[in-house]
Design a protein around this motif. Structure first.
Motif, PDB file in Angstrom:
ATOM      1  N   VAL A 320     -28.607   8.202  25.713  1.00  0.00           N
ATOM      2  CA  VAL A 320     -27.700   9.310  26.054  1.00  0.00           C
ATOM      3  C   VAL A 320     -26.684   8.861  27.107  1.00  0.00           C
ATOM      4  N   ALA A 321     -27.148   8.085  28.077  1.00  0.00           N
ATOM      5  CA  ALA A 321     -26.234   7.567  29.111  1.00  0.00           C
ATOM      6  C   ALA A 321     -25.162   6.682  28.480  1.00  0.00           C
ATOM      7  N   LEU A 322     -25.567   5.855  27.522  1.00  0.00           N
ATOM      8  CA  LEU A 322     -24.624   4.985  26.816  1.00  0.00           C
ATOM      9  C   LEU A 322     -23.661   5.806  25.962  1.00  0.00           C
ATOM     10  N   ALA A 323     -24.185   6.869  25.331  1.00  0.00           N
ATOM     11  CA  ALA A 323     -23.349   7.739  24.491  1.00  0.00           C
ATOM     12  C   ALA A 323     -22.278   8.439  25.320  1.00  0.00           C
ATOM     13  N   LYS A 324     -22.643   8.861  26.512  1.00  0.00           N
ATOM     14  CA  LYS A 324     -21.668   9.558  27.367  1.00  0.00           C
ATOM     15  C   LYS A 324     -20.509   8.642  27.751  1.00  0.00           C
ATOM     16  N   LYS A 325     -20.823   7.344  27.917  1.00  0.00           N
ATOM     17  CA  LYS A 325     -19.765   6.391  28.266  1.00  0.00           C
ATOM     18  C   LYS A 325     -18.922   5.991  27.056  1.00  0.00           C
ATOM     19  N   SER A 326     -19.513   6.097  25.868  1.00  0.00           N
ATOM     20  CA  SER A 326     -18.818   5.635  24.656  1.00  0.00           C
ATOM     21  C   SER A 326     -18.366   6.797  23.775  1.00  0.00           C
ATOM     22  N   SER A 327     -19.262   7.356  22.984  1.00  0.00           N
ATOM     23  CA  SER A 327     -18.865   8.381  22.011  1.00  0.00           C
ATOM     24  C   SER A 327     -18.382   9.690  22.644  1.00  0.00           C
ATOM     25  N   PHE A 328     -19.033  10.143  23.730  1.00  0.00           N
ATOM     26  CA  PHE A 328     -18.575  11.359  24.390  1.00  0.00           C
ATOM     27  C   PHE A 328     -17.160  11.159  24.932  1.00  0.00           C
ATOM     28  N   ALA A 329     -16.953  10.013  25.588  1.00  0.00           N
ATOM     29  CA  ALA A 329     -15.639   9.732  26.188  1.00  0.00           C
ATOM     30  C   ALA A 329     -14.545   9.641  25.127  1.00  0.00           C
ATOM     31  N   GLU A 330     -14.849   8.984  24.002  1.00  0.00           N
ATOM     32  CA  GLU A 330     -13.872   8.860  22.918  1.00  0.00           C
ATOM     33  C   GLU A 330     -13.575  10.217  22.279  1.00  0.00           C
ATOM     34  N   PHE A 331     -14.597  11.050  22.154  1.00  0.00           N
ATOM     35  CA  PHE A 331     -14.432  12.379  21.574  1.00  0.00           C
ATOM     36  C   PHE A 331     -13.471  13.221  22.423  1.00  0.00           C
ATOM     37  N   VAL A 332     -13.673  13.199  23.723  1.00  0.00           N
ATOM     38  CA  VAL A 332     -12.805  13.953  24.638  1.00  0.00           C
ATOM     39  C   VAL A 332     -11.368  13.433  24.586  1.00  0.00           C
ATOM     40  N   LYS A 333     -11.244  12.107  24.443  1.00  0.00           N
ATOM     41  CA  LYS A 333      -9.927  11.475  24.405  1.00  0.00           C
ATOM     42  C   LYS A 333      -9.140  11.866  23.146  1.00  0.00           C
ATOM     43  N   LYS A 334      -9.833  11.964  22.010  1.00  0.00           N
ATOM     44  CA  LYS A 334      -9.156  12.178  20.725  1.00  0.00           C
ATOM     45  C   LYS A 334      -9.113  13.635  20.249  1.00  0.00           C
ATOM     46  N   VAL A 335      -9.991  14.456  20.763  1.00  0.00           N
ATOM     47  CA  VAL A 335     -10.044  15.862  20.326  1.00  0.00           C
ATOM     48  C   VAL A 335      -9.582  16.754  21.482  1.00  0.00           C
ATOM     49  N   PRO A 336      -8.484  17.469  21.296  1.00  0.00           N
ATOM     50  CA  PRO A 336      -7.949  18.303  22.379  1.00  0.00           C
ATOM     51  C   PRO A 336      -8.972  19.278  22.971  1.00  0.00           C
ATOM     52  N   THR A 337      -9.828  19.836  22.125  1.00  0.00           N
ATOM     53  CA  THR A 337     -10.843  20.787  22.609  1.00  0.00           C
ATOM     54  C   THR A 337     -12.199  20.104  22.817  1.00  0.00           C
ATOM     55  N   GLY A 338     -12.191  18.778  22.870  1.00  0.00           N
ATOM     56  CA  GLY A 338     -13.430  18.011  22.935  1.00  0.00           C
ATOM     57  C   GLY A 338     -14.324  18.357  24.107  1.00  0.00           C
ATOM     58  N   GLN A 339     -13.764  18.409  25.310  1.00  0.00           N
ATOM     59  CA  GLN A 339     -14.588  18.696  26.492  1.00  0.00           C
ATOM     60  C   GLN A 339     -15.176  20.097  26.430  1.00  0.00           C
ATOM     61  N   LYS A 340     -14.377  21.059  25.940  1.00  0.00           N
ATOM     62  CA  LYS A 340     -14.853  22.438  25.811  1.00  0.00           C
ATOM     63  C   LYS A 340     -16.053  22.492  24.852  1.00  0.00           C
ATOM     64  N   LEU A 341     -15.943  21.780  23.719  1.00  0.00           N
ATOM     65  CA  LEU A 341     -17.036  21.767  22.742  1.00  0.00           C
ATOM     66  C   LEU A 341     -18.300  21.137  23.330  1.00  0.00           C
ATOM     67  N   ILE A 342     -18.124  20.025  24.045  1.00  0.00           N
ATOM     68  CA  ILE A 342     -19.287  19.359  24.673  1.00  0.00           C
ATOM     69  C   ILE A 342     -19.937  20.292  25.686  1.00  0.00           C
ATOM     70  N   ASP A 343     -19.112  20.945  26.513  1.00  0.00           N
ATOM     71  CA  ASP A 343     -19.648  21.878  27.520  1.00  0.00           C
ATOM     72  C   ASP A 343     -20.393  23.036  26.863  1.00  0.00           C
ATOM     73  N   GLN A 344     -19.804  23.573  25.766  1.00  0.00           N
ATOM     74  CA  GLN A 344     -20.461  24.660  25.042  1.00  0.00           C
ATOM     75  C   GLN A 344     -21.809  24.220  24.485  1.00  0.00           C
ATOM     76  N   ALA A 345     -21.842  23.017  23.918  1.00  0.00           N
ATOM     77  CA  ALA A 345     -23.081  22.516  23.315  1.00  0.00           C
ATOM     78  C   ALA A 345     -24.155  22.252  24.375  1.00  0.00           C
ATOM     79  N   LEU A 346     -23.769  21.601  25.459  1.00  0.00           N
ATOM     80  CA  LEU A 346     -24.728  21.254  26.489  1.00  0.00           C
ATOM     81  C   LEU A 346     -25.209  22.474  27.284  1.00  0.00           C
ATOM     82  N   ALA A 347     -24.487  23.582  27.159  1.00  0.00           N
ATOM     83  CA  ALA A 347     -24.882  24.822  27.866  1.00  0.00           C
ATOM     84  C   ALA A 347     -26.045  25.526  27.170  1.00  0.00           C
ATOM     85  N   VAL A 348     -26.307  25.141  25.914  1.00  0.00           N
ATOM     86  CA  VAL A 348     -27.389  25.779  25.147  1.00  0.00           C
ATOM     87  C   VAL A 348     -28.735  25.199  25.582  1.00  0.00           C
ATOM     88  N   LYS A 349     -29.610  26.065  26.041  1.00  0.00           N
ATOM     89  CA  LYS A 349     -30.934  25.623  26.538  1.00  0.00           C
ATOM     90  C   LYS A 349     -32.033  25.964  25.524  1.00  0.00           C
TER      91      LYS A 349
END
Length: 349
Positions: A320-349
């Motif tokens: 997961v730590a490696l994913a955050k540096k690679s795939s998460f970072a690339e997703f945010v870079k290429k998808v305008p709503t990327g960070q919002k989607l990640i935040d929404q997903a990670l907010a689900v408990k």
């Protein structure tokens, strides 16, 4: 000689015959004795029982449940199932869905990320933690956002489904990031590809239906896919070690039953209601079956003499730590709503 019937009389008889035949067809259809509409349902998985487990692929069963339930509902709709990529290639199903050429499909949503890059998050390491968490995800604002993108594209969801998965290799057991270094891997989706590349693996992209051949021909050393596909495609015949989801599953993929909005809107209210009810029954089946697919994978691979390995909590955290540096970072870079989607997903408990 004089004709037996005059031309005018003959025309009268023809008209009467047409009326009688039309009435008969109407009554026949109204009684539910024939299908007024046929819907094409496509998917990539085998439509026959697995020789080792004696079971059908669960995704095929989901589609078949919908077909069977529509037959029972007797509302004039026949769902014809085309398994084993016999109608469309796996990644070529999205576009026909949006135009109404294909009516229904069991479809890994990340396959359509080239049209909607937001969909890559439905196959991203660490987004879904386990099967119980997947059910919470389905009811979250995160999935509302994903469904809105689908709806705007002309596709609706009949059944939600999240499948867990793992790794398998011809070389070594895959547990932590260091264990994939130097191996040529197949992973579904851009996010897993980016994470595996960051770990030092080579990448070959292909649908899960091509993994067996890739391993057999030496194009692949290992693969990352769902527990269901690991069994359905008999990948146990080509590998030495497998890593089932276990307690720390890294791989979860959204693989819903989708329907063309255009096709759905062409049905009457009674037919639509029956189809949504059938979709819910298929969804309940998968909810019960999802965790069992993981144990079925373990049994099939043990039976085939394949070694089983499991990720520890530390292994999972390292990925997961490696994913955050690679795939998460690339997703945010290429998808305008990327960070919002990640935040929404990670907010689900």
């Amino acid at each position: 000689s004089t004709p037996l019937y005059s031309s005018a009389a003959s025309d009268v008889y023809k008209r009467q015959l047409i009326v009688l035949l039309s009435t008969a067809v109407f009554l026949f259809t109204s009684a539910g004795m024939s299908f007024a509409k046929t819907l094409k349902a496509s998917h990539q998985w085998p439509g026959t029982k697995n020789a080792k487990t004696g079971k059908y692929d669960a995704r095929h069963e989901m589609v078949q449940i919908i077909a069977d339930e529509m037959k029972k509902a007797n509302v004039g709709v026949d769902v014809r199932v085309y398994p084993s990529k016999s109608l469309y290639k796996p990644k070529e199903q999205w576009k026909p869905m949006t135009t109404g050429q294909l009516d229904i499909t069991a479809f890994p949503l990340a396959y359509a990320a080239k049209f909607h890059p937001e969909f890559d998050i439905t196959l991203m390491p660490g987004i879904v933690k386990n099967h119980k968490h997947a059910l919470a995800i389905n009811k979250s604002p995160f999935m509302d956002t994903i469904r809105k993108i689908m709806d705007d594209a002309g596709v609706i969801v009949l059944s939600d489904a999240w499948l867990a998965g793992g790794f398998a290799s011809k070389k070594t057991c895959i547990t932590n990031p260091a264990s994939v270094k130097g191996q040529v891997m197949r992973a579904a989706g851009k996010a897993f590809n980016q994470m595996l590349e960051a770990a030092g693996a080579g990448i070959q992209s292909m649908p899960s239906s091509a993994i067996y051949n890739g391993l057999q021909t030496g194009v692949l050393d290992g693969a990352n896919t769902s527990s269901g596909s690991f069994v359905s495609y008999r990948i146990y015949e080509q590998v030495k070690c497998a890593t089932p989801p276990g307690k720390y599953g890294l791989w979860f993929m959204y693989e819903p039953i989708l329907m063309s909005k255009q096709s759905f809107n062409s049905l009457n209210a009674k037919q639509q209601k029956a189809l949504m009810k059938a979709g819910k029954k298929a969804e309940k089946f998968m909810t019960k079956s999802a965790a069992k697919l993981d144990s079925d994978m373990e049994k099939a691979y043990k039976s085939a003499g394949v070694k089983l390995a499991y990720m520890t909590k530390a292994d999972h955290a390292a990925w997961v730590a490696l994913a955050k540096k690679s795939s998460f970072a690339e997703f945010v870079k290429k998808v305008p709503t990327g960070q919002k989607l990640i935040d929404q997903a990670l907010a689900v408990k």
